[in-house]
Write an enzyme that holds these catalytic residues in place. Sequence first.
Site, PDB file in Angstrom:
ATOM      1  N   GLY A  31      52.322  -8.448 -26.544  1.00  0.00           N
ATOM      2  CA  GLY A  31      51.903  -8.840 -25.209  1.00  0.00           C
ATOM      3  C   GLY A  31      51.090  -7.787 -24.498  1.00  0.00           C
ATOM      4  N   HIS A  37      43.289  -7.329 -28.674  1.00  0.00           N
ATOM      5  CA  HIS A  37      44.025  -8.528 -29.071  1.00  0.00           C
ATOM      6  C   HIS A  37      43.095  -9.748 -29.068  1.00  0.00           C
ATOM      7  CE1 HIS A  37      47.427  -6.073 -27.279  1.00  0.00           C
ATOM      8  NE2 HIS A  37      47.875  -6.327 -28.504  1.00  0.00           N
ATOM      9  N   ILE A 176      38.801  -2.086 -31.461  1.00  0.00           N
ATOM     10  CA  ILE A 176      37.968  -2.367 -30.288  1.00  0.00           C
ATOM     11  C   ILE A 176      38.139  -1.216 -29.310  1.00  0.00           C
ATOM     12  CG2 ILE A 176      37.505  -3.974 -28.399  1.00  0.00           C
ATOM     13  CD1 ILE A 176      36.857  -5.081 -31.178  1.00  0.00           C
ATOM     14  N   LYS A 184      41.284   0.613 -27.487  1.00  0.00           N
ATOM     15  CA  LYS A 184      42.055  -0.271 -26.615  1.00  0.00           C
ATOM     16  C   LYS A 184      43.524  -0.240 -27.029  1.00  0.00           C
ATOM     17  CE  LYS A 184      38.626  -2.705 -24.399  1.00  0.00           C
ATOM     18  NZ  LYS A 184      38.544  -3.153 -23.012  1.00  0.00           N
TER      19      LYS A 184
END
Length: 284
Positions: A31, A37, A176, A184
């Site tokens: 999450g 993601h 990324i 990230k």
Amino acid sequence: MKTVKTIKEVRQQVREWKREGLSIGLVPTMGCLHEGHKSLIDTAVKENDRVIVSVFVNPIQFGPNEDFKTYPRDIEHDKKLCESSGASMIFNPEPSEMYFENRSTNVEVEGLTEGLCGAKRPGHFRGVCTVVSKLFNIVTPDRAYFGEKDAQQLAVVKRMVRDLNFDVQVVGCPIIREEDGLAKSSRNTYLSKEERQASLVLNKSLKKAKKLLEDGEKDALLVKRVIEQEINKQPLARIDYIEIADSESLRPVKKADESLLIAIAVFIGKTRLIDNFTFRTGEK
């Protein structure tokens, strides 16, 4: 897109999709989703008819002094990102749904988990492998997507899938980064403004190492020293580990040859960040 909380709901929907002959992609996450993601979900959506994103902060992969209770959670944000990316379902179970109180079974990969993060976080990969194997059994996906930022995790999951004959293709997706080069991560939200600036030392040190390798340097210990010296210039940084390893076995190497994984873990303040790159001899 719908969000479900129970294993029963996931299995019921998956059975319906499979009766229709639809392929299923799984993106396992904890999450607090970000662009990294999203890139996994985007790839999964392109390659599958239906995509399930699991959002589950897995308690058994955290050590006793780690950040399980404070790990960032934002399910409403996650729902919006998943829906905008074209995901079909979010599986957001409670720990009590995933684990029996008297559970006595774990999944563990030996060898690959001994160094890097495995050496610093005892039991972490046992927790990862256990939850991922459960997700594979619950969702029965055709493909599962993992980020290359967690390079050791990706290697461990691939080995587990091979050794246990899971009928799933594990797909690794590129790191990324922010515009300034920081990888990230959900944990980036922990960083203060000053720490956020200091965190750039991770990518900066790896760039120096990559340049050395591209220029033909073969001494892995020398490359490690260059990374260490660069990180130590930043007063807010504390090195957890720097490793140059064979990219398949993850064993440390002294000579920079063949296919390498150059991986680092660094504390910026109290926040532990990881980064890496792979290098094959002759690459530019």
